[in-house]
Design a protein around this motif. Structure first.
Motif, mmCIF file in Angstrom:
data_model
loop_
_atom_site.group_PDB
_atom_site.id
_atom_site.type_symbol
_atom_site.label_atom_id
_atom_site.label_comp_id
_atom_site.label_asym_id
_atom_site.label_seq_id
_atom_site.Cartn_x
_atom_site.Cartn_y
_atom_site.Cartn_z
ATOM 1 N N CYS A 125 -40.610 -36.510 1.859
ATOM 2 C CA CYS A 125 -41.844 -37.226 1.495
ATOM 3 C C CYS A 125 -42.150 -37.065 0.009
ATOM 4 O O CYS A 125 -42.546 -38.024 -0.668
ATOM 5 N N GLN A 126 -41.969 -35.856 -0.500
ATOM 6 C CA GLN A 126 -42.187 -35.614 -1.921
ATOM 7 C C GLN A 126 -41.245 -36.447 -2.774
ATOM 8 O O GLN A 126 -41.633 -36.976 -3.821
ATOM 9 N N LYS A 127 -40.000 -36.581 -2.308
ATOM 10 C CA LYS A 127 -39.020 -37.369 -3.039
ATOM 11 C C LYS A 127 -39.432 -38.846 -3.062
ATOM 12 O O LYS A 127 -39.327 -39.526 -4.106
ATOM 13 N N ILE A 128 -39.940 -39.352 -1.944
ATOM 14 C CA ILE A 128 -40.395 -40.743 -1.890
ATOM 15 C C ILE A 128 -41.570 -40.958 -2.847
ATOM 16 O O ILE A 128 -41.614 -41.944 -3.600
ATOM 17 N N LEU A 129 -42.528 -40.025 -2.833
ATOM 18 C CA LEU A 129 -43.683 -40.131 -3.724
ATOM 19 C C LEU A 129 -43.265 -39.998 -5.190
ATOM 20 O O LEU A 129 -43.767 -40.710 -6.059
ATOM 21 N N TYR A 130 -42.341 -39.082 -5.440
ATOM 22 C CA TYR A 130 -41.817 -38.908 -6.810
ATOM 23 C C TYR A 130 -41.226 -40.217 -7.311
ATOM 24 O O TYR A 130 -41.535 -40.675 -8.419
ATOM 25 N N PHE A 215 -54.566 -30.987 -35.945
ATOM 26 C CA PHE A 215 -54.705 -29.774 -35.153
ATOM 27 C C PHE A 215 -53.901 -29.882 -33.869
ATOM 28 O O PHE A 215 -53.503 -30.971 -33.441
ATOM 29 N N ILE A 216 -53.653 -28.706 -33.257
ATOM 30 C CA ILE A 216 -52.878 -28.599 -32.024
ATOM 31 C C ILE A 216 -53.739 -27.916 -30.968
ATOM 32 O O ILE A 216 -54.520 -27.005 -31.276
ATOM 33 N N LEU A 217 -53.592 -28.364 -29.732
ATOM 34 C CA LEU A 217 -54.292 -27.746 -28.616
ATOM 35 C C LEU A 217 -53.314 -27.587 -27.461
ATOM 36 O O LEU A 217 -52.670 -28.545 -27.042
ATOM 37 N N SER A 218 -53.179 -26.370 -26.964
ATOM 38 C CA SER A 218 -52.325 -26.112 -25.802
ATOM 39 C C SER A 218 -53.176 -26.243 -24.532
ATOM 40 O O SER A 218 -54.268 -25.667 -24.450
ATOM 41 N N VAL A 219 -52.691 -26.983 -23.566
ATOM 42 C CA VAL A 219 -53.464 -27.255 -22.349
ATOM 43 C C VAL A 219 -52.541 -27.234 -21.134
ATOM 44 O O VAL A 219 -51.320 -27.253 -21.255
ATOM 45 N N GLU A 220 -53.168 -27.212 -19.964
ATOM 46 C CA GLU A 220 -52.469 -27.444 -18.708
ATOM 47 C C GLU A 220 -52.899 -28.801 -18.195
ATOM 48 O O GLU A 220 -54.085 -29.063 -18.033
ATOM 49 N N GLU A 221 -51.955 -29.698 -17.985
ATOM 50 C CA GLU A 221 -52.270 -31.056 -17.560
ATOM 51 C C GLU A 221 -51.418 -31.439 -16.356
ATOM 52 O O GLU A 221 -50.307 -30.930 -16.163
ATOM 53 N N ASN A 222 -51.947 -32.375 -15.568
ATOM 54 C CA ASN A 222 -51.179 -32.916 -14.453
ATOM 55 C C ASN A 222 -50.125 -33.886 -14.961
ATOM 56 O O ASN A 222 -50.409 -34.731 -15.815
ATOM 57 N N THR A 223 -48.917 -33.753 -14.470
ATOM 58 C CA THR A 223 -47.868 -34.728 -14.733
ATOM 59 C C THR A 223 -47.768 -35.606 -13.494
ATOM 60 O O THR A 223 -47.438 -35.102 -12.413
ATOM 61 N N PRO A 224 -48.092 -36.909 -13.605
ATOM 62 C CA PRO A 224 -48.291 -37.767 -12.425
ATOM 63 C C PRO A 224 -47.215 -37.688 -11.362
ATOM 64 O O PRO A 224 -47.519 -37.598 -10.184
ATOM 65 N N TYR A 225 -45.953 -37.693 -11.766
ATOM 66 C CA TYR A 225 -44.909 -37.795 -10.759
ATOM 67 C C TYR A 225 -44.326 -36.442 -10.349
ATOM 68 O O TYR A 225 -43.448 -36.375 -9.496
ATOM 69 N N LEU A 226 -44.830 -35.343 -10.931
ATOM 70 C CA LEU A 226 -44.347 -34.022 -10.534
ATOM 71 C C LEU A 226 -45.309 -33.331 -9.578
ATOM 72 O O LEU A 226 -44.980 -32.315 -8.973
ATOM 73 N N PHE A 227 -46.544 -33.873 -9.447
ATOM 74 C CA PHE A 227 -47.541 -33.346 -8.529
ATOM 75 C C PHE A 227 -47.876 -31.883 -8.804
ATOM 76 O O PHE A 227 -48.097 -31.102 -7.886
ATOM 77 N N LYS A 228 -47.910 -31.528 -10.052
ATOM 78 C CA LYS A 228 -48.294 -30.167 -10.402
ATOM 79 C C LYS A 228 -48.689 -30.134 -11.875
ATOM 80 O O LYS A 228 -48.384 -31.049 -12.641
ATOM 81 N N GLN A 229 -49.405 -29.079 -12.223
ATOM 82 C CA GLN A 229 -49.775 -28.904 -13.616
ATOM 83 C C GLN A 229 -48.646 -28.217 -14.367
ATOM 84 O O GLN A 229 -47.882 -27.443 -13.786
ATOM 85 N N ARG A 230 -48.568 -28.518 -15.630
ATOM 86 C CA ARG A 230 -47.564 -27.867 -16.457
ATOM 87 C C ARG A 230 -48.142 -27.634 -17.839
ATOM 88 O O ARG A 230 -49.102 -28.283 -18.248
ATOM 89 N N ASP A 231 -47.571 -26.700 -18.557
ATOM 90 C CA ASP A 231 -48.028 -26.406 -19.914
ATOM 91 C C ASP A 231 -47.671 -27.563 -20.832
ATOM 92 O O ASP A 231 -46.515 -27.997 -20.890
ATOM 93 N N CYS A 232 -48.673 -28.061 -21.527
ATOM 94 C CA CYS A 232 -48.470 -29.163 -22.462
ATOM 95 C C CYS A 232 -49.058 -28.804 -23.814
ATOM 96 O O CYS A 232 -49.848 -27.864 -23.934
ATOM 97 N N ILE A 233 -48.684 -29.560 -24.802
ATOM 98 C CA ILE A 233 -49.223 -29.370 -26.136
ATOM 99 C C ILE A 233 -49.675 -30.722 -26.668
ATOM 100 O O ILE A 233 -48.994 -31.728 -26.500
ATOM 101 N N GLN A 234 -50.879 -30.734 -27.242
ATOM 102 C CA GLN A 234 -51.466 -31.963 -27.768
ATOM 103 C C GLN A 234 -51.507 -31.906 -29.287
ATOM 104 O O GLN A 234 -52.076 -30.974 -29.860
ATOM 105 N N PHE A 235 -50.897 -32.900 -29.907
ATOM 106 C CA PHE A 235 -50.936 -33.032 -31.364
ATOM 107 C C PHE A 235 -51.933 -34.142 -31.705
ATOM 108 O O PHE A 235 -51.823 -35.248 -31.186
ATOM 109 N N THR A 236 -52.884 -33.832 -32.565
ATOM 110 C CA THR A 236 -53.932 -34.801 -32.875
ATOM 111 C C THR A 236 -53.971 -35.105 -34.365
ATOM 112 O O THR A 236 -53.887 -34.196 -35.204
ATOM 113 N N TRP A 237 -54.098 -36.394 -34.649
ATOM 114 C CA TRP A 237 -54.271 -36.892 -36.013
ATOM 115 C C TRP A 237 -55.624 -37.590 -36.105
ATOM 116 O O TRP A 237 -55.963 -38.410 -35.247
ATOM 117 N N PHE A 238 -56.401 -37.280 -37.125
ATOM 118 C CA PHE A 238 -57.632 -38.021 -37.382
ATOM 119 C C PHE A 238 -57.314 -39.279 -38.180
ATOM 120 O O PHE A 238 -56.379 -39.296 -38.993
#
Length: 285
Positions: A125-130, A215-238
């Motif tokens: 089922c997970q494979k089908i949803l993935y 600036f950089i911000l380290s966060v935990e975000e959901n990855t849509p097709y992995l069904f779990k949170q993972r460590d991510c990094i956000q790079f921001t430009w003004f």
């Protein structure tokens, strides 16, 4: 109302680019007239996205062409490409009573299966949803993603509605077996690129195109097709048009703690410290 000349083998995206070129507009200019992002224009023109009827009506009004003729091209393109192109009009619906009943029935049946087989069924089922969620993500090459970031950065701060967040997410491929999920957002005069933390070393490729990040911000975000949170990094430009005060206000009104931010701008870092010391508060909401 001008008659629409059919160009480029009846592919809608190519026609819309043709009409834009006839007006002498770049993507940023057209995006402002349509109330969308410049990257959205790029997706439509390169046939990686199909516009909704509402967006198609905006195109017709801006270009002063017949909506019916554009709709005809849209139907021809759908017929030619099948389901290979994401249709903006295909929106997800909420679960209804029948859906919930089916899920409950499935779970009840699963409870009747031997424990040794339940794991196999769940994995399938997970494979089908993935596969389902993965198929809904647009694939790009790394140079295409870099170009998207540059396009968004160029248009950053020029939208008529600075609080209308534009988000693009997808996959860029590094090899046949190596793909990376990314999320790109344009909001409140900022461009933010989110990548899995292990791909933080790809930042210089983007900075070569649009300049150093702010600036950089380290966060935990959901990855849509992995069904779990993972460590991510956000790079921001003004946006280049934002002042230090505006940059500070954007950060202060964001749901982040200053202690989690790694600033790459000495001016911004100095300005924030001055504010914090003067008013004795922390940058957290």
């Amino acid at each position: 109302m001008k008659a629409l000349e059919i160009q480029h083998n009846n592919i809608l995206g190519s026609h819309l680019k043709y009409l834009r070129d006839q007006k002498g507009w770049d993507r940023k200019a057209l995006a402002e007239k349509l109330g969308v992002s410049a990257s959205y224009i790029g997706l439509i023109e390169t046939n990686k996205r199909l516009p909704s009827t509402e967006k198609l009506d905006r195109y017709a009004n801006v270009f002063d062409v017949s909506l019916k003729e554009l709709e005809l091209l849209l139907e021809k393109q759908k017929a030619a490409d099948g389901s290979n192109i994401q249709d903006e009009a295909c929106e997800q619906r909420d679960l209804n009573v029948e859906d919930i009943s089916l899920l409950e029935h499935f779970l009840n049946q699963l409870n009747n299966v031997q424990k040794t087989h339940q794991t196999d069924i769940i994995e399938k089922c997970q494979k089908i949803l993935y596969d389902h969620f993965r198929a809904n993500l647009q694939s790009y090459t790394l140079p295409e993603v870099i170009a998207l970031v540059k396009t968004e950065f160029t248009s950053c701060g020029s939208t008529n509605d600075p609080f209308n967040e534009q988000i693009l997410e997808g996959i860029f491929t590094l090899s046949s077996e190596h793909e990376v999920y990314f999320r790109l957002s344009n909001y409140k005069q900022t461009i933010t690129l989110e990548l899995p933390y292990e791909y933080k070393d790809y930042l210089p490729l983007f900075e070569d195109s649009i300049g150093p990040h702010d600036f950089i911000l380290s966060v935990e975000e959901n990855t849509p097709y992995l069904f779990k949170q993972r460590d991510c990094i956000q790079f921001t430009w003004f946006s280049p048009v934002t002042s230090l005060q505006q940059q500070f206000d954007i950060l202060y009104n964001s749901n982040v703690n200053y202690r989690d931010i790694v600033s790459n701008s000495l001016k911004l870092e100095w300005y924030i410290q001055q504010k914090l010391e003067r008013f004795d508060f922390d940058l957290v909401k």
